[in-house]
Design an enzyme around this catalytic site. Structure first.
Site, PDB file in Angstrom:
ATOM      1  N   PRO A  11      26.734  35.161  40.209  1.00 29.42           N
ATOM      2  CA  PRO A  11      26.042  35.709  39.050  1.00 29.42           C
ATOM      3  C   PRO A  11      26.845  35.627  37.758  1.00 29.42           C
ATOM      4  O   PRO A  11      28.056  35.823  37.756  1.00 29.42           O
ATOM      5  CB  PRO A  11      25.777  37.167  39.433  1.00 29.42           C
ATOM      6  CG  PRO A  11      26.717  37.474  40.538  1.00 29.42           C
ATOM      7  CD  PRO A  11      26.968  36.191  41.238  1.00 29.42           C
ATOM      8  N   ASN A  12      26.119  35.321  36.708  1.00 24.92           N
ATOM      9  CA  ASN A  12      26.602  35.269  35.335  1.00 24.92           C
ATOM     10  C   ASN A  12      27.491  34.060  35.032  1.00 24.92           C
ATOM     11  O   ASN A  12      27.852  33.840  33.880  1.00 24.92           O
ATOM     12  CB  ASN A  12      27.317  36.564  34.936  1.00 24.92           C
ATOM     13  CG  ASN A  12      26.405  37.752  35.041  1.00 24.92           C
ATOM     14  OD1 ASN A  12      25.295  37.737  34.512  1.00 24.92           O
ATOM     15  ND2 ASN A  12      26.842  38.784  35.744  1.00 24.92           N
ATOM     16  N   ARG A  19      29.869  33.926  27.596  1.00 22.64           N
ATOM     17  CA  ARG A  19      30.113  35.309  28.036  1.00 22.64           C
ATOM     18  C   ARG A  19      31.603  35.607  28.053  1.00 22.64           C
ATOM     19  O   ARG A  19      32.371  34.961  28.760  1.00 22.64           O
ATOM     20  CB  ARG A  19      29.530  35.495  29.437  1.00 22.64           C
ATOM     21  CG  ARG A  19      29.820  36.839  30.040  1.00 22.64           C
ATOM     22  CD  ARG A  19      29.195  36.925  31.449  1.00 22.64           C
ATOM     23  NE  ARG A  19      29.712  38.087  32.122  1.00 22.64           N
ATOM     24  CZ  ARG A  19      30.450  38.055  33.225  1.00 22.64           C
ATOM     25  NH1 ARG A  19      30.743  36.909  33.793  1.00 22.64           N
ATOM     26  NH2 ARG A  19      30.876  39.164  33.767  1.00 22.64           N
ATOM     27  N   TYR A  24      37.017  34.560  30.169  1.00 23.36           N
ATOM     28  CA  TYR A  24      36.603  33.423  30.988  1.00 23.36           C
ATOM     29  C   TYR A  24      36.796  32.066  30.321  1.00 23.36           C
ATOM     30  O   TYR A  24      36.551  31.042  30.947  1.00 23.36           O
ATOM     31  CB  TYR A  24      35.132  33.594  31.400  1.00 23.36           C
ATOM     32  CG  TYR A  24      34.899  34.853  32.189  1.00 23.36           C
ATOM     33  CD1 TYR A  24      35.364  34.974  33.498  1.00 23.36           C
ATOM     34  CD2 TYR A  24      34.260  35.943  31.624  1.00 23.36           C
ATOM     35  CE1 TYR A  24      35.177  36.134  34.218  1.00 23.36           C
ATOM     36  CE2 TYR A  24      34.060  37.108  32.343  1.00 23.36           C
ATOM     37  CZ  TYR A  24      34.523  37.202  33.633  1.00 23.36           C
ATOM     38  OH  TYR A  24      34.337  38.359  34.351  1.00 23.36           O
ATOM     39  N   ASN A  75      33.030  30.857  43.899  1.00 26.23           N
ATOM     40  CA  ASN A  75      33.337  31.897  42.928  1.00 26.23           C
ATOM     41  C   ASN A  75      32.149  32.849  42.995  1.00 26.23           C
ATOM     42  O   ASN A  75      31.122  32.610  42.368  1.00 26.23           O
ATOM     43  CB  ASN A  75      33.507  31.332  41.522  1.00 26.23           C
ATOM     44  CG  ASN A  75      33.870  32.410  40.514  1.00 26.23           C
ATOM     45  OD1 ASN A  75      33.681  33.594  40.762  1.00 26.23           O
ATOM     46  ND2 ASN A  75      34.386  31.988  39.372  1.00 26.23           N
ATOM     47  N   ALA A  78      30.726  38.859  40.554  1.00 35.21           N
ATOM     48  CA  ALA A  78      30.734  40.288  40.893  1.00 35.21           C
ATOM     49  C   ALA A  78      30.382  40.547  42.351  1.00 35.21           C
ATOM     50  O   ALA A  78      30.743  41.601  42.894  1.00 35.21           O
ATOM     51  CB  ALA A  78      29.784  41.049  39.975  1.00 35.21           C
ATOM     52  N   GLU A  99      38.160  30.737  47.911  1.00 33.42           N
ATOM     53  CA  GLU A  99      37.591  31.628  46.898  1.00 33.42           C
ATOM     54  C   GLU A  99      38.330  31.401  45.585  1.00 33.42           C
ATOM     55  O   GLU A  99      39.565  31.336  45.557  1.00 33.42           O
ATOM     56  CB  GLU A  99      37.767  33.073  47.366  1.00 33.42           C
ATOM     57  CG  GLU A  99      37.272  34.117  46.413  1.00 33.42           C
ATOM     58  CD  GLU A  99      37.523  35.532  46.929  1.00 33.42           C
ATOM     59  OE1 GLU A  99      37.080  36.471  46.240  1.00 33.42           O
ATOM     60  OE2 GLU A  99      38.153  35.702  47.995  1.00 33.42           O
ATOM     61  N   HIS A 101      38.530  32.599  41.384  1.00 35.20           N
ATOM     62  CA  HIS A 101      38.179  33.486  40.268  1.00 35.20           C
ATOM     63  C   HIS A 101      38.840  32.943  39.014  1.00 35.20           C
ATOM     64  O   HIS A 101      40.046  32.653  39.036  1.00 35.20           O
ATOM     65  CB  HIS A 101      38.641  34.921  40.526  1.00 35.20           C
ATOM     66  CG  HIS A 101      37.958  35.542  41.688  1.00 35.20           C
ATOM     67  ND1 HIS A 101      36.692  36.080  41.591  1.00 35.20           N
ATOM     68  CD2 HIS A 101      38.344  35.675  42.974  1.00 35.20           C
ATOM     69  CE1 HIS A 101      36.333  36.527  42.782  1.00 35.20           C
ATOM     70  NE2 HIS A 101      37.310  36.285  43.643  1.00 35.20           N
ATOM     71  N   ARG A 108      42.485  43.403  36.219  1.00 31.98           N
ATOM     72  CA  ARG A 108      41.286  43.961  35.602  1.00 31.98           C
ATOM     73  C   ARG A 108      40.975  45.338  36.177  1.00 31.98           C
ATOM     74  O   ARG A 108      41.838  45.963  36.782  1.00 31.98           O
ATOM     75  CB  ARG A 108      40.142  42.963  35.785  1.00 31.98           C
ATOM     76  CG  ARG A 108      40.498  41.621  35.076  1.00 31.98           C
ATOM     77  CD  ARG A 108      39.398  40.654  34.996  1.00 31.98           C
ATOM     78  NE  ARG A 108      38.272  41.199  34.230  1.00 31.98           N
ATOM     79  CZ  ARG A 108      37.046  40.711  34.312  1.00 31.98           C
ATOM     80  NH1 ARG A 108      36.779  39.696  35.095  1.00 31.98           N
ATOM     81  NH2 ARG A 108      36.079  41.239  33.588  1.00 31.98           N
TER      82      ARG A 108
END
Length: 146
Positions: A11-12, A19, A24, A75, A78, A99, A101, A108
């Site tokens: 998502p996103n 964003r 990012y 990735n 969330a 995985e 990120h 964070r």
């Protein structure tokens, strides 16, 4: 036939470049896909890409990857921190899983420090921007061509 790697973005991530570029970066999802495709070609890999904002669609795509791909770079966005269902789907996948990120999730908010996906991942790359996808791809290339 070339080994196939599926690159899944959650998502996103369709909003990369727009964003929160301070977190990012300014690269878009199209830039990520293009970089992975170019590197995949040079490594002798076929690249499939998939992005969804919907948990069920990601799970369905992981199921479809069973027996048809040699590795997954994911990735989960969330969903890393919330989705036991994606973990369960990945646990049914026989190939390698890495995985990725873009940001360093450990620098964070506290809720981002835990990833369910990491429980299945054969490797985790965080905080290296979109370069993390390319590092993951290089690692998968060495694993699936051995």
């Amino acid at each position: 036939m070339k080994p196939t790697v599926l690159v899944i973005n959650g998502p996103n991530l369709n909003l990369l470049g727009m964003r929160q570029p301070e977190i990012y970066g300014r690269d878009t999802l199209a830039d990520v896909v293009a970089a992975c495709t170019a590197l995949g070609d040079s490594l002798g890999l076929a690249i499939e890409d998939f992005q969804s904002n919907h948990e069920g669609a990601i799970i369905d795509r992981i199921h479809q990857a069973r027996g048809t791909t040699d590795g997954i770079i994911i990735n989960p966005g969330a969903y890393s921190h919330t989705s036991v269902a994606i973990l369960d789907a990945l646990n049914t996948y026989e190939g390698q899983v890495i995985e990725v990120h873009i940001s360093n999730i450990h620098k964070r908010e506290a809720f981002r420090h835990h990833s369910y996906v990491s429980l299945r991942a054969d490797g985790v790359i965080a905080g290296l921007g979109i370069e993390g996808y390319l590092l993951a791809l290089r690692r998968l290339a060495s694993l699936v061509t051995e």
